[in-house]
Design an enzyme around this catalytic site. Structure first.
Site, PDB file in Angstrom:
ATOM      1  N   ALA A 115      44.409 -14.216  50.945  1.00  0.00           N
ATOM      2  CA  ALA A 115      43.853 -14.880  49.773  1.00  0.00           C
ATOM      3  C   ALA A 115      44.678 -16.113  49.417  1.00  0.00           C
ATOM      4  O   ALA A 115      45.803 -16.300  49.884  1.00  0.00           O
ATOM      5  CB  ALA A 115      43.820 -13.915  48.592  1.00  0.00           C
ATOM      6  N   GLY A 165      43.583 -10.421  52.851  1.00  0.00           N
ATOM      7  CA  GLY A 165      42.141 -10.595  52.922  1.00  0.00           C
ATOM      8  C   GLY A 165      41.646 -10.915  54.317  1.00  0.00           C
ATOM      9  O   GLY A 165      40.523 -10.566  54.682  1.00  0.00           O
ATOM     10  N   GLU A 205      41.324  -7.623  55.937  1.00  0.00           N
ATOM     11  CA  GLU A 205      40.186  -6.937  55.326  1.00  0.00           C
ATOM     12  C   GLU A 205      38.861  -7.496  55.832  1.00  0.00           C
ATOM     13  O   GLU A 205      37.886  -6.756  56.016  1.00  0.00           O
ATOM     14  CB  GLU A 205      40.278  -7.040  53.808  1.00  0.00           C
ATOM     15  N   GLU A 244      49.927  -7.045  50.586  1.00  0.00           N
ATOM     16  CA  GLU A 244      49.744  -7.202  49.139  1.00  0.00           C
ATOM     17  C   GLU A 244      50.827  -6.516  48.319  1.00  0.00           C
ATOM     18  O   GLU A 244      51.175  -6.974  47.228  1.00  0.00           O
ATOM     19  CB  GLU A 244      48.363  -6.664  48.724  1.00  0.00           C
TER      20      GLU A 244
END
Length: 255
Positions: free
Chosen positions: A61, A106, A109, A129
């Site tokens: 992110a 991300g 993911e 994270e």
């Protein structure tokens, strides 16, 4: 545009294009959602590759964007973040992630939303994270343990460590490791092979597996049974069986 869709040989490539690291800011997340919807709707797209380019898949992110967000702002945004990635997972066609370089946070993911993952030898994957005082928020705590099991997933999520391609392959996080220069070629070839297959049967197979994993065995068998019987109404089933009887296995040409 931070991402775009390219189509060739029945394969749609969702290409991330936000140099230098393909940071997944809100605009990119929403663009991914749009492209997943387009790939779902387009009849000339029969399989999909998700690709970040030759050097990096997606490094996660956009931390600078998230840093200024408070609790209320993230409550309003968190569902949209998950929905953008889920749109890729719900493409009713075969999807392969072609991973080069970093696929972190991300980025990892997003790769988890594909049906299979091909990685280059230099690939690095992980969910870091926790090092920001957070947990994965785009499906990592749910899709990762479903893929590699809870213990291995907790190890990655708790420590935030990156894994290199060989370890990722050993734990089932990726399905194939190839030289970096061949990642996209191999992923596209896999997708192109399936793009020539029976589209409705492939959709049935994907939905049966995905839906079955979310329920009990008896319900999963009912899902499978209904799709299996329903495919007897398709032209592809007629073509496949006729070709098998007349020419032998694996020679059917599907429309």
């Amino acid at each position: 545009m931070t991402a775009h869709l390219e189509v060739s040989e029945g394969v749609g490539t969702i290409r991330l294009d936000r140099p230098p690291m393909n940071a997944l800011d809100i605009a990119t997340q929403e663009r991914i959602r749009e492209l997943a919807g387009e790939a779902t709707r387009r009849e000339d797209v029969r399989a999909v590759v998700v690709y970040g380019g030759e050097k990096v898949f997606a490094a996660g992110a956009d931390i600078k964007e998230m840093q200024v967000m408070d609790h209320a702002a993230m409550v309003a945004r968190a569902r949209g973040l998950q929905d953008a990635f889920t749109a890729v997972a719900k493409i009713p066609k075969p999807v392969v992630a072609a991973v080069t370089g970093y696929a972190l946070g991300g980025g990892c993911e997003l790769a988890l939303c594909a049906d299979v993952r091909f990685a280059g030898e230099s690939a690095r994957l992980g969910q870091p994270e926790i090092l920001l005082g957070l947990i994965p928020g785009a499906g990592g705590t749910q899709r990762l343990p479903r893929l590699i099991g809870p213990s291995k997933a907790k190890d990655l999520i708790f420590t935030g460590r990156m894994v290199k391609a060989p370890e990722a392959l050993a734990m089932g996080l990726v399905d194939r490791v190839v030289p970096d220069a061949e990642v996209y070629t191999e992923a596209h070839a896999w997708a192109a092979r399936l793009a020539a297959g029976p589209a409705i049967a492939l959709r049935a197979a994907k939905e049966s597996v995905d839906a079955g994993l979310e329920t009990d065995l008896e319900t999963g068998l009912a899902i499978e049974r209904n799709w299996f019987a329903g495919l007897f109404a398709t032209e592809d089933r007629e073509t496949g069986m006729r070709s098998f009887v007349e020419d032998g296995p694996g020679k059917a040409t599907f429309r």
